[in-house]
Design a protein around this motif. Sequence first.
Motif, mmCIF file in Angstrom:
data_model
loop_
_atom_site.group_PDB
_atom_site.id
_atom_site.type_symbol
_atom_site.label_atom_id
_atom_site.label_comp_id
_atom_site.label_asym_id
_atom_site.label_seq_id
_atom_site.Cartn_x
_atom_site.Cartn_y
_atom_site.Cartn_z
ATOM 1 N N LYS A 74 0.839 -1.210 0.000
ATOM 2 C CA LYS A 74 0.000 0.000 0.000
ATOM 3 C C LYS A 74 0.867 1.250 0.000
ATOM 4 C CE LYS A 74 -3.971 -1.985 2.361
ATOM 5 N NZ LYS A 74 -4.798 -1.944 3.569
ATOM 6 N N ASP A 75 1.925 1.250 0.805
ATOM 7 C CA ASP A 75 2.835 2.394 0.832
ATOM 8 C C ASP A 75 3.515 2.573 -0.521
ATOM 9 O OD1 ASP A 75 2.233 2.987 3.462
ATOM 10 O OD2 ASP A 75 3.937 1.842 4.260
ATOM 11 N N ALA A 76 3.938 1.483 -1.128
ATOM 12 C CA ALA A 76 4.607 1.567 -2.430
ATOM 13 C C ALA A 76 3.686 2.185 -3.477
ATOM 14 C CB ALA A 76 5.064 0.175 -2.875
ATOM 15 N N ARG A 77 2.398 1.819 -3.483
ATOM 16 C CA ARG A 77 1.441 2.420 -4.424
ATOM 17 C C ARG A 77 1.290 3.914 -4.160
ATOM 18 N NH1 ARG A 77 -1.190 -2.529 -3.799
ATOM 19 N NH2 ARG A 77 -2.494 -1.756 -2.115
ATOM 20 N N ARG A 78 1.228 4.301 -2.887
ATOM 21 C CA ARG A 78 1.116 5.727 -2.546
ATOM 22 C C ARG A 78 2.334 6.499 -3.037
ATOM 23 N NH1 ARG A 78 -0.316 3.791 2.806
ATOM 24 N NH2 ARG A 78 -2.552 3.522 2.819
ATOM 25 N N TRP A 79 3.535 5.939 -2.870
ATOM 26 C CA TRP A 79 4.758 6.612 -3.320
ATOM 27 C C TRP A 79 4.759 6.784 -4.836
ATOM 28 C CZ3 TRP A 79 7.890 2.649 -0.069
ATOM 29 C CH2 TRP A 79 7.821 2.991 1.273
ATOM 30 N N ARG A 80 4.339 5.724 -5.557
ATOM 31 C CA ARG A 80 4.297 5.820 -7.024
ATOM 32 C C ARG A 80 3.274 6.863 -7.475
ATOM 33 N NH1 ARG A 80 4.686 0.170 -6.625
ATOM 34 N NH2 ARG A 80 2.471 -0.048 -7.079
ATOM 35 N N ALA A 81 2.115 6.898 -6.817
ATOM 36 C CA ALA A 81 1.083 7.876 -7.173
ATOM 37 C C ALA A 81 1.559 9.290 -6.888
ATOM 38 C CB ALA A 81 -0.206 7.588 -6.406
#
Length: 88
Positions: A74-81
Amino acid sequence: MKVEVVLAWPRRFKAVLLDLPEGATVADALARSGLSLPDGIVAYAIHGLRCDTAQLLHDGDRIELLRPLVADPKDARRWRAADRKARP
């Protein structure tokens, strides 16, 4: 029966195709794979579903050696977004 054992890293992988007798387990496949198993393996999966080494194999199974997660997905998706929004 034919099974595949897969060990993956972030940008590369190693796969071994094995021909095993009926009644073989994940432990049998790991022993016959010839892969040097790193200490970081935390679990095993067959086609993405977690299993243990006593699990019986079927023809066409793919055994995946799982390493610990480096980051929470979930954190990785937030960073990419956030990174995409910051670009012009």
